[in-house]
Enzyme design. Sequence first.
Site, mmCIF file in Angstrom:
data_model
loop_
_atom_site.group_PDB
_atom_site.id
_atom_site.type_symbol
_atom_site.label_atom_id
_atom_site.label_comp_id
_atom_site.label_asym_id
_atom_site.label_seq_id
_atom_site.Cartn_x
_atom_site.Cartn_y
_atom_site.Cartn_z
ATOM 1 N N HIS A 1 0.498 0.706 3.573
ATOM 2 C CA HIS A 1 0.081 -0.681 3.334
ATOM 3 C C HIS A 1 0.399 -1.554 4.553
ATOM 4 O O HIS A 1 -0.443 -2.342 4.995
ATOM 5 C CB HIS A 1 0.796 -1.210 2.070
ATOM 6 C CG HIS A 1 0.524 -2.641 1.748
ATOM 7 N ND1 HIS A 1 -0.131 -3.025 0.588
ATOM 8 C CD2 HIS A 1 0.826 -3.788 2.400
ATOM 9 C CE1 HIS A 1 -0.216 -4.356 0.571
ATOM 10 N NE2 HIS A 1 0.360 -4.843 1.657
ATOM 11 N N GLU A 2 1.615 -1.400 5.099
ATOM 12 C CA GLU A 2 2.013 -2.251 6.233
ATOM 13 C C GLU A 2 1.235 -1.897 7.499
ATOM 14 O O GLU A 2 0.813 -2.789 8.242
ATOM 15 C CB GLU A 2 3.524 -2.153 6.476
ATOM 16 C CG GLU A 2 4.403 -2.632 5.316
ATOM 17 C CD GLU A 2 4.057 -4.015 4.796
ATOM 18 O OE1 GLU A 2 3.503 -4.842 5.554
ATOM 19 O OE2 GLU A 2 4.323 -4.261 3.614
#
Length: 178
Positions: free
Chosen positions: A147-148
Amino acid sequence: MAIRKIARMGHPVLLQVSEPVADPRSPEVAALLRDMEETLEDIEGLGIAAPQVYEPVRVVIFHAPLDDSVSFTSRDELRRTPLTRIINPEWEPIGDEQVERWESCFSVPGMRGRVRRPETIRYVGVTPEGKIIDRRVDGYHARVVQHEIDHLDGFLYPMRMDDMRTFMFETEFEHHRD
Ligand code: NI
């Protein structure tokens, strides 16, 4: 140190491909990391990427266990683990298993949605001290990393969703689950 404002979906900084960091040990990176840490603590988040504080460079921080082997399945459990600071991160899947889980993001406030992602990954990068990080992880840890790093490539989790019927307000989720 300063708590930064979080960029929200619609701001172009979240859609661009962030620049690699030439010197992970530079004072500028250290200062950015301090601000990101203070901001993450303020919002009680799991992780944050530099573009979310309007800095399109390849820097992310997130809570994660320091060893490879521990599986985490809940957000709260993961938030109690130490902070990883990683510069110029990259990841690759290990195996074919993909799992769908709920995600949320401070750049898409008040919402959540289900995203399918590889369950086990290897990720590498550099710490602000210049040390190499090289981890094999699974479960929630692997998800947070993906996600990051997606933020560094201009992706927000709704762009990864298969079924937009699971894109919903947190409050509706609370009212209608099960
Ligand atoms: Ni996010």
